[in-house]
Design a protein around this motif. Structure first.
Motif, PDB file in Angstrom:
ATOM      1  N   HIS A  81      33.254  28.183  46.183  1.00 40.76           N
ATOM      2  CA  HIS A  81      33.888  26.986  45.606  1.00 40.76           C
ATOM      3  C   HIS A  81      33.050  26.547  44.421  1.00 40.76           C
ATOM      4  O   HIS A  81      31.855  26.859  44.335  1.00 40.76           O
ATOM      5  CB  HIS A  81      33.940  25.853  46.638  1.00 40.76           C
ATOM      6  N   THR A  82      33.643  25.904  43.500  1.00 39.93           N
ATOM      7  CA  THR A  82      32.873  25.240  42.440  1.00 39.93           C
ATOM      8  C   THR A  82      33.456  23.855  42.255  1.00 39.93           C
ATOM      9  O   THR A  82      34.562  23.567  42.721  1.00 39.93           O
ATOM     10  CB  THR A  82      32.961  25.967  41.089  1.00 39.93           C
ATOM     11  N   LYS A  83      32.706  23.050  41.564  1.00 35.55           N
ATOM     12  CA  LYS A  83      33.148  21.674  41.370  1.00 35.55           C
ATOM     13  C   LYS A  83      34.468  21.623  40.628  1.00 35.55           C
ATOM     14  O   LYS A  83      35.340  20.828  40.912  1.00 35.55           O
ATOM     15  CB  LYS A  83      32.094  20.919  40.573  1.00 35.55           C
ATOM     16  N   ARG A  84      34.585  22.537  39.647  1.00 35.75           N
ATOM     17  CA  ARG A  84      35.733  22.409  38.758  1.00 35.75           C
ATOM     18  C   ARG A  84      36.960  23.148  39.267  1.00 35.75           C
ATOM     19  O   ARG A  84      38.035  23.011  38.724  1.00 35.75           O
ATOM     20  CB  ARG A  84      35.362  22.953  37.379  1.00 35.75           C
ATOM     21  N   MET A  85      36.781  23.985  40.233  1.00 31.84           N
ATOM     22  CA  MET A  85      37.914  24.791  40.689  1.00 31.84           C
ATOM     23  C   MET A  85      38.869  23.926  41.506  1.00 31.84           C
ATOM     24  O   MET A  85      38.461  23.257  42.446  1.00 31.84           O
ATOM     25  CB  MET A  85      37.425  25.970  41.519  1.00 31.84           C
ATOM     26  N   GLN A  86      40.104  23.930  41.083  1.00 32.25           N
ATOM     27  CA  GLN A  86      41.122  23.176  41.824  1.00 32.25           C
ATOM     28  C   GLN A  86      41.831  24.107  42.796  1.00 32.25           C
ATOM     29  O   GLN A  86      41.281  25.133  43.165  1.00 32.25           O
ATOM     30  CB  GLN A  86      42.093  22.542  40.823  1.00 32.25           C
ATOM     31  N   HIS A  87      43.038  23.729  43.165  1.00 30.93           N
ATOM     32  CA  HIS A  87      43.774  24.539  44.147  1.00 30.93           C
ATOM     33  C   HIS A  87      43.860  25.977  43.664  1.00 30.93           C
ATOM     34  O   HIS A  87      44.324  26.237  42.559  1.00 30.93           O
ATOM     35  CB  HIS A  87      45.183  23.976  44.328  1.00 30.93           C
ATOM     36  N   VAL A  88      43.452  26.863  44.503  1.00 31.51           N
ATOM     37  CA  VAL A  88      43.447  28.274  44.107  1.00 31.51           C
ATOM     38  C   VAL A  88      44.807  28.856  44.471  1.00 31.51           C
ATOM     39  O   VAL A  88      45.214  28.827  45.635  1.00 31.51           O
ATOM     40  CB  VAL A  88      42.321  29.046  44.806  1.00 31.51           C
ATOM     41  N   ILE A  89      45.503  29.320  43.442  1.00 38.02           N
ATOM     42  CA  ILE A  89      46.872  29.781  43.681  1.00 38.02           C
ATOM     43  C   ILE A  89      46.893  31.268  44.036  1.00 38.02           C
ATOM     44  O   ILE A  89      47.651  31.701  44.890  1.00 38.02           O
ATOM     45  CB  ILE A  89      47.757  29.558  42.424  1.00 38.02           C
ATOM     46  N   CYS A  90      46.078  32.033  43.317  1.00 39.82           N
ATOM     47  CA  CYS A  90      46.146  33.470  43.549  1.00 39.82           C
ATOM     48  C   CYS A  90      44.740  34.056  43.545  1.00 39.82           C
ATOM     49  O   CYS A  90      43.821  33.519  42.927  1.00 39.82           O
ATOM     50  CB  CYS A  90      47.000  34.146  42.486  1.00 39.82           C
ATOM     51  N   VAL A  91      44.606  35.138  44.265  1.00 37.93           N
ATOM     52  CA  VAL A  91      43.296  35.764  44.382  1.00 37.93           C
ATOM     53  C   VAL A  91      43.489  37.276  44.494  1.00 37.93           C
ATOM     54  O   VAL A  91      44.461  37.757  45.060  1.00 37.93           O
ATOM     55  CB  VAL A  91      42.538  35.173  45.596  1.00 37.93           C
ATOM     56  N   ARG A  92      42.568  38.006  43.890  1.00 38.35           N
ATOM     57  CA  ARG A  92      42.628  39.474  43.969  1.00 38.35           C
ATOM     58  C   ARG A  92      41.219  40.024  44.156  1.00 38.35           C
ATOM     59  O   ARG A  92      40.243  39.454  43.664  1.00 38.35           O
ATOM     60  CB  ARG A  92      43.216  40.074  42.681  1.00 38.35           C
ATOM     61  N   TRP A  93      41.171  41.143  44.879  1.00 39.36           N
ATOM     62  CA  TRP A  93      39.893  41.833  45.095  1.00 39.36           C
ATOM     63  C   TRP A  93      39.896  43.040  44.172  1.00 39.36           C
ATOM     64  O   TRP A  93      40.851  43.818  44.196  1.00 39.36           O
ATOM     65  CB  TRP A  93      39.797  42.278  46.557  1.00 39.36           C
ATOM     66  N   SER A  94      38.870  43.206  43.380  1.00 38.37           N
ATOM     67  CA  SER A  94      38.893  44.273  42.382  1.00 38.37           C
ATOM     68  C   SER A  94      38.863  45.646  43.058  1.00 38.37           C
ATOM     69  O   SER A  94      38.365  45.793  44.173  1.00 38.37           O
ATOM     70  CB  SER A  94      37.707  44.160  41.438  1.00 38.37           C
ATOM     71  N   ALA A  95      39.377  46.636  42.333  1.00 38.33           N
ATOM     72  CA  ALA A  95      39.614  47.944  42.948  1.00 38.33           C
ATOM     73  C   ALA A  95      38.332  48.715  43.239  1.00 38.33           C
ATOM     74  O   ALA A  95      38.365  49.732  43.919  1.00 38.33           O
ATOM     75  CB  ALA A  95      40.511  48.778  42.057  1.00 38.33           C
ATOM     76  N   ASP A  96      37.193  48.249  42.704  1.00 36.54           N
ATOM     77  CA  ASP A  96      35.946  48.940  43.021  1.00 36.54           C
ATOM     78  C   ASP A  96      35.156  48.224  44.111  1.00 36.54           C
ATOM     79  O   ASP A  96      33.995  48.535  44.344  1.00 36.54           O
ATOM     80  CB  ASP A  96      35.097  49.105  41.762  1.00 36.54           C
ATOM     81  N   ASN A  97      35.807  47.265  44.759  1.00 37.23           N
ATOM     82  CA  ASN A  97      35.216  46.576  45.910  1.00 37.23           C
ATOM     83  C   ASN A  97      34.025  45.704  45.530  1.00 37.23           C
ATOM     84  O   ASN A  97      33.236  45.324  46.378  1.00 37.23           O
ATOM     85  CB  ASN A  97      34.785  47.599  46.972  1.00 37.23           C
TER      86      ASN A  97
END
Lengths: 445, 816
Positions: free
Chosen positions: A321-337
């Motif tokens: 989390h960070t102070k400035r991050m608001q509602h997280v709409i989408c998330v992805r894990w990069s293909a190299d793990n």
């Protein structure tokens, strides 16, 4: 006369080149190295502390969108390219290594609801609120050329999501129905609907590539087979699932992010109970994505945090989390793990390390050895209370912390009440319901 | 052709009469008719010229048909056929519905006329009876549900194929990603070039230049054959093959080693058994061959014949060797030796035996019966030549041998007579000599093949030498008498030659002297010691004699032990007079390296008589009375729980009490030398003794039935695991996992590497693709990779995903 002298063979102590490490004879006699457990315990404690000291997961943020980010997609052939769609209909291509936007496309009017890259990485598809599916070239247009989609398909209703087949030339969209499209045609080759008015997400199974799953607005998750004319099965849960993601290494497991703050991992063959319930978020979970190794997944939540769960663990191993991050709409894990990408309401894409304390860049041999040793030590002594306390300690923003406590209280209260009810009613009349069973309403065949 | 003709015929006829019988024909269009007619013409031409008339009429018909084309166009369905029929049957009521009962009535009439119930009639009746209607098809929802269920079953089955892979992955110690990594190879020119595109004008220019000079940019440098060769064996395949080869080699070497080991085994019995088994197997095989493959059997037979000849040539199995000679000497006393020799002879006979036709078989059997008693007789000292001769005699062919046979048979009786007449003692010693002489003589006379003779000569020379030696040593031994002898191995064999009893006597004497000396010593010891035997271990083992060797020392110890148990009486079953000396005797002999096999081998196990335990009380009445109490007592014998508990508690208290610490050092602050007062020492000790503080009151001091452990240390407990963590099943397992160190301080380099290997290893900068069939099936994957070119992004196999059209697959095929 025989003279006895000390004879030393230089081969035993002289290194061959100056680049070699010095030969150090070692005696592994255990009496010479006592207290192995306490010494290793100390090392493990230090390793754990250092891990927490070095846990700086935030790598950087990509800003440039002029509205909240609604969807993201990984490039299927390149690690450094990320695609993101915003709520103003803009699609941006990012170069992750340079952390800059390489291309901006005004793709839709209204939201960009979904992005999917083609398996070969030469083009990508977007769907938006303007009821269109557009195919775009991955390469930017040449000098003097107009930014134009390769193909545009006008649909009858709004599309809410899109996913591309792993190898074939088909893709699936969802909206009022789940449609399977051939890239060459403007009409869907197959259209599934099962008494539902709208779907929020559709995902291809990356392993058994003909299977699909979708989340519907009637709180159900529906399974499909592209080759069949009808859907396969659906499970109705207590609350609506927002998105789901298939495990890329284990063909029959998928995880869905639910409105009830939890994530559920299902075995698609046995939909009546989830395999694992993952709880830790304190607000609706909006997106989920598996690590390419299939051992963990990351979830984005409305509670302004992202969490990393082991695939078979009920609780998260990490929260970002960070102070400035608001509602997280989408998330992805990069293909190299290695990295995690999160797109949030406040127009930023954030790049995180998947392993918070990992040292980036090239490691020397000794660094690698130390890293592995420390990791093993931490694993070995992970159950010891002091080490566990340090390893599990995370800082949370105040409101998140408070909400967490609240939720815990609520849960306790509910449990207490249930126990009381059971205690004061006829034995057997209030059956014990496990956490897994609680959230499934019905399985429809 | 024929069919069309037929058609046309049936068709033409009614047209002439203006009736249409075949409705279907009429429905056909004229285009169909035209070729028909033409066909008719051509067909008619083919036919014989005999029936010209018919031909003519046909032609006419055809012409009329041609003319009728225009008419045909206007054809329409006419209902004339209803009234007029070519068969003259009135087709009235054709449009009406036919009721089943109508048919039935006609059928019944028919049956009435026949007098039998026909099959159709029965069927019709059944039909009339059945009134049930067909069921309605399932509703849309229900069919869909069924479809869904079936589809789900199929899908879940398909997905379940991954189960083993998934389980395997979950249990794997270490996982490498991306799966199925390809070793990095230098890419070929054309591969690089095709994936690269010119973008800037400069690049284009350069490219154009290159192209102008016909650089091999696009056309492949390698021929397809070369490419195939390059891809023929991937690394995995090569590794697999190598592993296979390695395994094969290992197996081979293993078998070789085994064979070598087998051949090195000295045990004659082993080899005998082996050979016997082999022979048996061979015989069985031969029998089978006789049945199945007579030709092969004949070959085998020839082989056997050859072997027989070889056997005849050699001196094997003819009791002429060194071993046989030694057996001869033993034979008189040793049944085993006799048997062994007998076996040899039997074998020889078997091997040299020629399978004869039935007429000769009788003679053979007679011969056998003659020779058998000689073989069975005690001394089988038949020299090889005799046997050979007898074998030859059986054949009765070799004129060379006849004389020899006569001679040998004559001489054969000599030793027998000698052996019979002489006393065994002398016989044994003499037999060898006599045999030798006789053999020498006979050899001179015999005119055998040079080959055989030379061999024989060599042998006899050896034997002569041996014999000389033997005689010498025998004499020596006799002169030595009771003095201690230390014969070598060779001497021993000579002793055998001289006769067992002599030797035995000697040995006995020697051993007896030795033993006497020893026993005397022992007796002295016993007198000197005069202490309780049990304490012998504590006291020093004093003796006047010196123990020189380990064996002697052991011997001493053993004698002590033997005499130790006074109650247990040691008794050997043999009531030999010199028995009490018997125990140490073999030892002494062993030391002297003279072994008397009979004494050693025929020794019986001793039985030890131990006094029985006191008998149980036999009073039946008492038993009956106290049965219950006895049983209880028996069941809880020695289970004094309360006192045990108290004891344990006291022990714990004792342990928990703080101990005094003695800090005094021996010799510290003292004078050395003789006459030191111990009192002073005591005082000093008390000065350095640190008194322990009084123990804190125990928590369980007022609880007599409870023990509360006070071992728990709160300060340490904070660092300890309070509950057994999940994957472990018992505390010891967990403790074991903690106890074994991981670091390089305790483990060698390689072990550390193995111990600290991370569970998941990823390659930097590599995209980890989802698992696919190719990843778990390497063979398939190889095939897939061979097909895939780097410039075409494709994967997977087309066979599995048959669901949709994929041009990519086509491309691949083209490539191939």
């Amino acid at each position: 006369m025989k003279v006895k002298v000390l004879s030393r063979n230089p081969d035993d102590y002289v290194r061959e080149t100056t680049r070699d490490i010095h030969r150090v004879p070692r005696n592994y006699d255990p009496t010479l190295h006592p207290f192995e457990v306490p010494r290793e315990y100390t090392r493990a404690l230090n390793a754990t502390k250092l891990e927490r000291v070095f846990a700086k997961p935030f790598v950087g943020s990509l800003d440039g969108h002029r509205d909240g980010i609604n969807c993201m997609a990984k490039h299927s052939k390149s690690l450094s390219i990320l695609l993101s769609g915003a709520c103003d209909g803009e699609v941006k291509l990012w170069n992750l290594s340079k952390r800059e936007c390489v291309r901006t496309v005004q793709a839709h009017e209204g939201f960009v609801r979904g992005i999917a890259t083609r398996f070969c990485g030469t083009s990508f598809f977007t769907v938006g609120d303007d009821r269109t599916i557009k195919q775009w070239k991955m390469e930017p247009p040449g000098y003097g050329e107009q930014e134009e989609p390769l193909n545009t398909i006008l649909g009858k209703a709004v599309f809410t999501g899109i996913d591309h087949h792993q190898q074939g030339e088909t893709f699936a969209t969802c909206g009022q129905t789940v449609d399977i499209w051939d890239e060459q045609r403007t009409t869907p080759i197959r259209s599934f609907s099962w008494g539902v008015d709208s779907f929020s997400c559709v995902r291809y199974n990356p392993v058994e590539t003909e299977l699909l799953a979708s989340c519907a607005s009637d709180r159900s998750i529906v399974l499909y087979d592209m080759r069949e004319a009808t859907p396969l099965k659906k499970v109705i849960m207590k609350l609506r699932s927002n998105t789901l993601c298939w495990n890329p290494m284990e063909a029959y497991y998928f995880t869905c992010s639910n409105e009830d703050y939890n994530l559920y991992t299902y075995d698609m063959r046995h939909l009546d109970t989830p395999v694992t319930v993952h709880m830790d978020h304190v607000s609706a979970v909006l997106d989920v994505d598996y690590s390419p190794t299939g051992t963990e997944f990351v979830s984005a939540s409305f509670d302004k945090s992202i969490r990393i769960f082991p695939k078979d663990g009920g609780h998260s191993r990490e929260v970002y989390h960070t102070k400035r991050m608001q509602h997280v709409i989408c998330v992805r894990w990069s293909a190299d793990n290695k990295y995690i990408l999160s797109g949030s309401d406040e127009m930023n894409i954030r790049l995180w390390k998947a392993d918070a304390s990992e040292k980036l860049g090239v490691l020397t041999g000794r660094e690698k050895v130390t890293r592995d040793y420390n990791q093993k030590l931490r694993d070995k002594f992970q159950h010891h209370p002091h080490i566990r306390r340090i390893a599990r300690h995370r800082h949370l923003p105040h409101d998140l912390y408070k909400q967490r406590r609240e939720i815990k209280e609520m849960k306790d209260a509910r449990r207490r009440k249930e126990v009381n009810v059971r205690k004061h009613s006829k034995p057997g009349s209030v059956p014990v319901e496990t956490e897994k069973e609680k959230h499934v309403v019905a399985v429809v065949e | 052709m024929a069919k069309t003709k037929k058609k046309s015929v049936t068709f033409d006829l009614p047209r002439k009469v203006a009736t249409v019988s075949a409705m279907d024909e009429e429905v056909e269009s004229d285009e169909d008719f035209l070729p028909d007619n033409e066909n008719i013409i051509s067909a008619s031409e083919d036919e014989d010229a005999g029936d010209d008339e018919r031909k003519h009429t046909k032609l006419l018909e055809a012409i009329s048909g041609l003319g009728g084309r225009r008419r045909k166009k206007m054809t329409e369905r006419s209902e004339a056929s209803l009234q007029v029929s070519e068969f003259g049957v009135n087709a009235e009521g054709a449009g009406e519905k036919v009721a089943l009962s109508d048919l039935l009535s006609s059928a019944t009439e028919a049956s009435r006329t026949d007098g039998t119930m026909t099959k159709t009639h029965r069927q019709l009746k059944n039909l009339e009876k059945r009134q049930a209607t067909l069921e309605l098809p399932l509703s849309h929802q229900q069919t869909e549900k069924i479809q869904r269920e079936a589809a789900f079953e199929k899908a879940s089955k398909e997905v379940s194929r991954w189960e083993s892979t998934i389980v395997h992955q979950q249990r794997a110690e270490q996982l490498f990603f991306p799966l199925n990594q390809q070793p990095s190879r230098p890419r070929r020119m054309e591969q690089l070039v095709t994936s690269w595109k010119t973008q800037t004008p400069l690049e284009q220019e350069v490219f154009a230049l290159l192209h102008a000079h016909r650089q091999p940019t696009f056309d492949p440098v390698l021929t397809p054959v070369e490419e195939a060769q390059l891809q023929a064996m991937s690394l995995e395949e090569a590794q697999l093959r190598r592993a296979e080869l390695q395994k094969a080699r290992a197996l081979q070497s293993y078998y070789e080693a085994k064979a070598k080991r087998g051949s090195k085994i000295k045990s004659k019995k082993y080899h005998k058994v082996q050979q016997k088994a082999k022979r048996k197997a061979f015989l069985k095989q031969f029998e089978d061959l006789c049945k199945s493959d007579p030709e092969r059997a004949m070959e085998e037979l020839q082989n056997m014949e050859k072997k027989r000849i070889e056997e005849r040539m050699s001196l094997k199995h003819q009791n002429s060797g060194k071993w046989a000679k030694s057996r001869v000497i033993m034979a008189k006393y040793d049944l085993g030796a006799r048997q062994a020799m007998h076996e040899q002879l039997e074998l020889n006979r078997q091997l040299t035996h020629k399978p004869l036709p039935s007429s000769e078989l009788h003679d053979d059997s007679d011969d056998d019966s003659n020779s058998d008693p000689t073989l069975a007789s005690e001394d089988q000292t038949l020299p090889d030549i005799v046997n050979e001769a007898s074998a030859n005699q059986k054949e009765g062919a070799n004129p060379w041998m006849k004389m020899a046979v006569v001679l040998t048979t004559a001489e054969q009786e000599e030793p027998k007579a000698v052996a019979d007449s002489e006393t065994p003692e002398a016989a044994v010693s003499d037999a060898g000599e006599v045999g030798e002489e006789r053999e020498e003589e006979t050899e001179e006379e015999r005119l055998l093949g040079e080959f055989a003779r030379r061999r024989q000569l060599r042998r006899t020379n050896d034997e002569e030498e041996e014999d000389k030696e033997a005689r010498q040593t025998a004499e020596a031994s006799q002169t030595d008498g009771a003095s201690e002898v230390s014969p070598s191995r060779a001497d021993r064999s000579d002793d055998d030659d001289d006769g067992d009893e002599d030797e035995e006597d000697q040995m006995d004497e020697a051993a007896a002297s030795e033993l006497n000396a020893l026993f005397g010593r022992l007796a002295k010891q016993a007198q000197q010691g005069a202490a309780p035997l049990g304490s012998s271990a504590e006291l020093l083992d004093e003796d006047t004699t010196r123990v020189r060797t380990l064996e002697q020392a052991e011997l001493l110890a053993e004698t002590h032990n033997d005499t130790a148990p006074p109650v247990a009486q040691v008794e050997s079953e043999e009531a030999a007079p010199g028995h009490d000396v018997d125990d140490p005797a073999p030892k002494g002999k062993g030391h002297q390296k003279v072994i008397d096999p009979e004494q050693v081998l025929t020794k019986q196990a001793r039985s030890i008589r131990v006094p029985m335990t006191t008998p149980a009380i036999e009073d039946a009445e008492d038993e009956a009375l106290d049965e219950q109490t006895d049983m209880i007592r028996e069941a809880f014998a020695g289970d004094d729980v309360v006192s045990d508990f108290l004891k344990e508690k006291r022990k714990q208290e004792e342990e928990g009490r703080p101990k005094d610490v003695d800090l005094s050092l021996p010799g510290w602050g003292e004078w050395g030398g003789v006459g030191i007062h111990t009192k002073k020492q005591k005082r000093k000790r008390s000065r350095f003794l640190k008194k322990a503080p009084p123990a804190a009151p125990r928590k369980d001091r007022k609880l007599p039935a409870v023990i509360i452990s006070e071992k728990r240390d709160a300060s340490v407990a904070a660092h300890q695991v309070s509950q057994l963590p999940f994957p472990f099943e018992n505390p010891s397992q967990f403790e074991r996992s903690i106890r074994s160190p991981l670091g390089s301080t305790w483990n060698p380099e390689l072990a550390v590497r193995k111990l600290t290997a991370p569970r998941i290893v990823t390659k930097a900068g590599a995209i980890i693709e989802p698992i696919s069939r190719d990843d778990i099936m390497p063979a398939k994957a190889v095939a897939g990779k061979r097909r895939a070119a780097p410039d075409i992004q494709l994967g997977g196999d087309a066979e599995r995903r048959g669901g949709h059209h994929r041009p990519g697959a086509k491309k691949k095929k083209h490539k191939k």
